[in-house]
Design a protein around this motif. Structure first.
Motif, PDB file in Angstrom:
ATOM      1  N   LEU A 134      27.508 174.118  27.163  1.00  9.12           N
ATOM      2  CA  LEU A 134      28.385 173.027  27.223  1.00  9.12           C
ATOM      3  C   LEU A 134      29.211 173.057  26.099  1.00  9.12           C
ATOM      4  O   LEU A 134      30.338 172.643  26.286  1.00  9.12           O
ATOM      5  CB  LEU A 134      27.480 171.723  27.340  1.00  9.12           C
ATOM      6  N   ASP A 135      29.094 173.455  24.933  1.00  9.25           N
ATOM      7  CA  ASP A 135      29.889 173.455  23.811  1.00  9.25           C
ATOM      8  C   ASP A 135      31.164 174.394  23.657  1.00  9.25           C
ATOM      9  O   ASP A 135      31.992 174.278  22.921  1.00  9.25           O
ATOM     10  CB  ASP A 135      29.079 173.708  22.401  1.00  9.25           C
ATOM     11  N   MET A 136      30.754 175.412  24.667  1.00  6.56           N
ATOM     12  CA  MET A 136      31.907 176.479  24.742  1.00  6.56           C
ATOM     13  C   MET A 136      33.136 175.753  25.523  1.00  6.56           C
ATOM     14  O   MET A 136      34.079 176.636  25.732  1.00  6.56           O
ATOM     15  CB  MET A 136      31.525 177.587  25.536  1.00  6.56           C
ATOM     16  N   MET A 137      32.669 174.833  26.353  1.00  5.69           N
ATOM     17  CA  MET A 137      33.854 173.987  27.288  1.00  5.69           C
ATOM     18  C   MET A 137      34.711 173.312  26.261  1.00  5.69           C
ATOM     19  O   MET A 137      34.197 172.357  25.625  1.00  5.69           O
ATOM     20  CB  MET A 137      33.003 173.440  28.453  1.00  5.69           C
ATOM     21  N   GLU A 138      35.795 173.474  26.453  1.00  5.22           N
ATOM     22  CA  GLU A 138      36.872 172.445  25.637  1.00  5.22           C
ATOM     23  C   GLU A 138      37.986 171.789  26.742  1.00  5.22           C
ATOM     24  O   GLU A 138      38.408 172.439  27.700  1.00  5.22           O
ATOM     25  CB  GLU A 138      37.625 173.124  24.667  1.00  5.22           C
ATOM     26  N   SER A 139      38.115 170.436  26.466  1.00  5.76           N
ATOM     27  CA  SER A 139      39.245 169.732  27.434  1.00  5.76           C
ATOM     28  C   SER A 139      39.673 168.663  26.595  1.00  5.76           C
ATOM     29  O   SER A 139      38.916 168.108  25.882  1.00  5.76           O
ATOM     30  CB  SER A 139      38.518 169.593  28.790  1.00  5.76           C
ATOM     31  N   ALA A 140      40.900 168.222  27.040  1.00 11.29           N
ATOM     32  CA  ALA A 140      41.443 166.823  26.556  1.00 11.29           C
ATOM     33  C   ALA A 140      40.828 165.549  27.240  1.00 11.29           C
ATOM     34  O   ALA A 140      40.637 165.944  28.464  1.00 11.29           O
ATOM     35  CB  ALA A 140      42.872 166.953  26.622  1.00 11.29           C
ATOM     36  N   ILE A 141      41.211 164.587  26.758  1.00  8.36           N
ATOM     37  CA  ILE A 141      40.847 163.304  27.269  1.00  8.36           C
ATOM     38  C   ILE A 141      41.779 163.169  28.692  1.00  8.36           C
ATOM     39  O   ILE A 141      43.020 163.148  28.488  1.00  8.36           O
ATOM     40  CB  ILE A 141      40.670 162.107  26.395  1.00  8.36           C
ATOM     41  N   LEU A 142      41.153 162.813  29.835  1.00  4.74           N
ATOM     42  CA  LEU A 142      42.217 162.531  30.832  1.00  4.74           C
ATOM     43  C   LEU A 142      41.690 161.356  31.708  1.00  4.74           C
ATOM     44  O   LEU A 142      42.842 160.763  32.328  1.00  4.74           O
ATOM     45  CB  LEU A 142      41.842 163.753  32.225  1.00  4.74           C
ATOM     46  N   TYR A 143      40.689 161.014  31.720  1.00  2.73           N
ATOM     47  CA  TYR A 143      40.073 159.471  32.047  1.00  2.73           C
ATOM     48  C   TYR A 143      39.569 158.395  31.142  1.00  2.73           C
ATOM     49  O   TYR A 143      39.221 158.789  30.199  1.00  2.73           O
ATOM     50  CB  TYR A 143      39.166 159.790  33.148  1.00  2.73           C
ATOM     51  N   ASP A 144      39.771 157.269  31.466  1.00  2.00           N
ATOM     52  CA  ASP A 144      39.315 156.037  30.644  1.00  2.00           C
ATOM     53  C   ASP A 144      37.672 155.995  30.924  1.00  2.00           C
ATOM     54  O   ASP A 144      36.804 155.848  30.374  1.00  2.00           O
ATOM     55  CB  ASP A 144      39.961 154.810  30.864  1.00  2.00           C
ATOM     56  N   VAL A 145      37.673 155.744  32.452  1.00  2.00           N
ATOM     57  CA  VAL A 145      36.112 155.248  32.817  1.00  2.00           C
ATOM     58  C   VAL A 145      35.950 156.234  34.071  1.00  2.00           C
ATOM     59  O   VAL A 145      36.634 156.315  34.918  1.00  2.00           O
ATOM     60  CB  VAL A 145      36.013 153.842  33.235  1.00  2.00           C
TER      61      VAL A 145
END
Length: 376
Positions: A134-145
């Protein structure tokens, strides 16, 4: 140690294989269909042949299968199973007491039910996450809830199939479900069904399995009523959230629509779902009502992905995690809305809790940790 891995379409297959290897064990895969896990002569014969040829030290499967236990008991080989489903009716098979078994359940209250009955083959083991993957996956915040999960409006909705339920039984069940929805931490559905059992059976017959000790009350409570309550509860809570916030839903039922709701449909477990957890400021967990005290697998997936977890209260959380430090739980609809508003406006605190939860999973709740515990 050499492990014969019973491989079927379960969650966690690749994670447990990776953990076996990382801990210095070897494994052989035995392809298995879980459609008939109770009695299957062909499976018995094939499994016996593999056991004789490969001579493994133990057999492992996600979930427990009586047909596997029967063979392992006959061959006097250790059978380790780890149940992540709830309810799981095959746990009540007579074969559960076979001395070859080491059956692990993630719900301590369920474990105590068997322990208090003198059954020592059933043990407690919480779920886990593969944080290295899981730590190898990176992504920016897209959703609040966000919420990922079933609304039980699809194939598992047995309750709505009862088209000829008596008016008395219908009213009784509606009142019972309404009462249960107001109570967290104790489920009284199964013990309350006797006044309407005949009506339920006439409306939709469900019979215990010939090799099991489960009651009809268990079947109706766990596979019908608790699923219906969970569906109603999830819709109610999500509708309340969507009144105030944009809500991103990931579920099988693409027909569900609400104001401020973005229904993305289902997501694939290994690659897509962890990204949702990483991309969300707040990840909701609304546990299936048949889970007595256990921490659902989804909660470990969220924390293991580094996501912020806002969950209903489950007693087992307190055994492994600290509320307000590793995760947050809500006590009511009003409390849920208040905490969503608070943590959306306190980013540093939210991020700190998410990191603490992730680090707590890394420190003792990985698949490698569980393999070490199983195989000691």
């Amino acid at each position: 140690m050499k492990i014969l891995f019973i491989e079927w379409a379960s969650f966690g297959n690749e994670d447990i294989k990776e953990a076996f290897t990382a801990e210095g064990h070897t494994f052989i895969c035995f392809p298995f269909s879980n459609r008939d896990g109770r009695q299957d002569a062909e499976t018995k014969s094939a499994l016996s042949a593999v056991l004789h040829k490969e001579t493994p030290d133990a057999v492992f499967s996600f979930n427990f299968f009586p047909v596997i236990s029967q063979v392992c008991n006959k061959e006097a080989i250790r059978y380790i199973s780890w149940i992540y489903d709830s309810p799981y009716v095959m746990l009540y098979s007579y074969t559960a007491v076979n001395p070859c078994n080491e059956i692990y359940v993630f719900d301590r209250e369920l474990y105590m039910e068997f322990h208090n009955a003198g059954i020592r083959t059933v043990r407690y083991m919480p779920m886990a996450a593969n944080t290295a993957r899981l730590d190898m996956m990176e992504s920016a915040i897209l959703y609040d809830v966000s919420f990922v999960g079933s609304l039980y409006t699809e194939q598992h909705n047995f309750y709505d199939r009862m088209t000829n339920l008596s008016e008395y039984a219908k009213g009784y069940l509606e009142a019972l479900m309404a009462a249960q929805m107001k109570v967290q931490g104790y489920n009284f559905i199964q013990e309350s069904l006797s006044p309407v059992m005949d009506d339920l059976y006439k409306a939709l017959p469900m019979d215990p399995n010939p090799d099991g000790v489960e009651s009809r009350e268990y079947l109706y409570a766990q596979y019908m009523i608790n699923r219906k309550i969970t569906g109603l509860e999830r819709i109610d809570l999500l509708s309340a959230v969507a009144q105030y916030h944009t809500l991103d839903l990931f579920t099988h039922d693409t027909n569900v629509t609400l104001k401020n709701l973005r229904n993305h449909g289902t997501v694939e477990y290994y690659r897509q779902m962890p990204l949702v957890f990483k991309q969300s400021r707040i990840n909701l967990n609304i546990s299936l009502r048949s889970i007595k005290s256990g921490i659902p697998l989804r909660a470990f997936d969220i924390m293991g992905s580094g996501g912020f977890l806002l969950s209903n209260f489950q007693a087992d959380f307190l055994e492994h995690f600290i509320p307000g430090e590793d995760f947050v739980y809500y006590e009511s609809k009003e409390d849920l809305l208040q905490k969503i508003g608070y943590y959306l406006n306190h980013e540093d605190e939210r991020a700190c809790i998410a990191k603490n939860g992730h680090d707590k999973v890394v420190s003792g709740h990985t698949f490698r940790d569980r393999v070490r515990e199983f195989l000691t």
